[in-house]
Design an enzyme around this catalytic site. Sequence first.
Site, short mmCIF file in Angstrom:
data_model
loop_
_atom_site.label_atom_id
_atom_site.label_comp_id
_atom_site.label_asym_id
_atom_site.label_seq_id
_atom_site.Cartn_x
_atom_site.Cartn_y
_atom_site.Cartn_z
N ARG A 1 0.98 -0.88 0.02
CA ARG A 1 -0.08 -0.61 0.37
C ARG A 1 0.55 1.25 0.07
O ARG A 1 1.05 2.41 -0.51
CB ARG A 1 -1.29 -0.03 1.72
CG ARG A 1 -1.77 1.04 1.37
CD ARG A 1 -2.51 0.40 2.58
NE ARG A 1 -3.85 0.06 3.04
CZ ARG A 1 -5.06 0.43 3.34
NH1 ARG A 1 -4.59 0.74 4.81
NH2 ARG A 1 -5.92 -0.82 3.13
N GLU B 1 -9.44 5.41 16.65
CA GLU B 1 -7.93 5.71 15.44
C GLU B 1 -7.35 7.00 16.10
O GLU B 1 -6.10 7.11 16.15
CB GLU B 1 -8.55 6.26 14.48
CG GLU B 1 -8.09 6.93 12.91
CD GLU B 1 -8.18 6.46 11.98
OE1 GLU B 1 -9.59 6.23 11.34
OE2 GLU B 1 -8.28 7.59 11.29
N SER C 1 -7.18 -2.36 11.80
CA SER C 1 -7.37 -0.58 13.19
C SER C 1 -7.92 -1.18 14.47
O SER C 1 -8.03 -0.32 15.18
CB SER C 1 -8.05 0.29 11.89
OG SER C 1 -9.52 -0.39 11.77
N LEU C 2 -8.36 -2.22 14.16
CA LEU C 2 -9.18 -2.68 15.88
C LEU C 2 -8.20 -2.85 16.78
O LEU C 2 -8.31 -2.88 18.58
CB LEU C 2 -9.59 -4.32 15.68
CG LEU C 2 -11.67 -4.15 14.89
CD1 LEU C 2 -12.15 -5.22 15.72
CD2 LEU C 2 -11.75 -3.06 16.63
#
Length: 186
Positions: free
Chosen positions: A64, A149, A165-166
Amino acid sequence: MAYRAGAQIANMEFIQFHPTCLFHPEAKAFLISEALRGEGGVLKLKSGETFMEKYHPMKSLAPRDVVARAIDNELKKTGDEYVLLDISHRQKDFIINRFPNIFKKCLQYGIDMTKEPIPVAPAAHYFCGGVVVNPFGETNIPGLFASGEVSCTGLHGANRLASNSLLSASFMRTEHSSGFRDFFLK
Ligand SMILES: Cc1cc2nc3c(=O)[nH]c(=O)nc-3n(C[C@H](O)[C@H](O)[C@H](O)COP(=O)(O)OP(=O)(O)OC[C@H]3O[C@@H](n4cnc5c(N)ncnc54)[C@H](O)[C@@H]3O)c2cc1C
């Protein structure tokens, strides 16, 4: 707000960019999944020329951050606002069944991805930094907790991997006298 209140903040420069956000004046932050490149989607300049081979041996399948930087570099060189993500060489039925939402969304903006490439550009996606917390979500200000976040646990480093993202969810526990907390912090 946390910063103004005196909370410790870290890594705010570590902003992750998603490489392929749909580029259209009316589309608001619609991401073209990286699975599209996984299924053979190829990144091209507006001229039709491929460019990822100059940046990484895995070409369009590069990680990415590499892809986002490569696109940004090409856009700066050409002065273009977007590059193209082309999967139109795959069977129409396959594209529609594998990416029904992307297909519908693109069509809504007049782009038929089974016949033409999708205009894309990198977009700010995730803040790896934030309000510094311990594993219990505690900041340096007593009684102020942060999770998700907005927090900075340090787990993501400078570049979060996809779909995790957890990891920024802290183990929230407000009982300061908890034996488990004391054990964990030791
Ligand atoms: C397009 C996109 C796709 C993503 N895809 C993935 C994925 O596939 N996998 C993955 O793991 N992660 C993904 N992420 C990242 C992930 O979705 C986020 O990191 C996660 O949802 C953040 O959750 P959160 O609860 O911490 O924050 P948020 O979901 O941002 O929630 C914060 C809430 O606080 C509210 N708020 C803000 N300020 C105030 C205020 N002053 N007073 C009251 N309320 C306030 C906001 O309105 C919001 O509801 C994606 C992110 C984006 C943008």
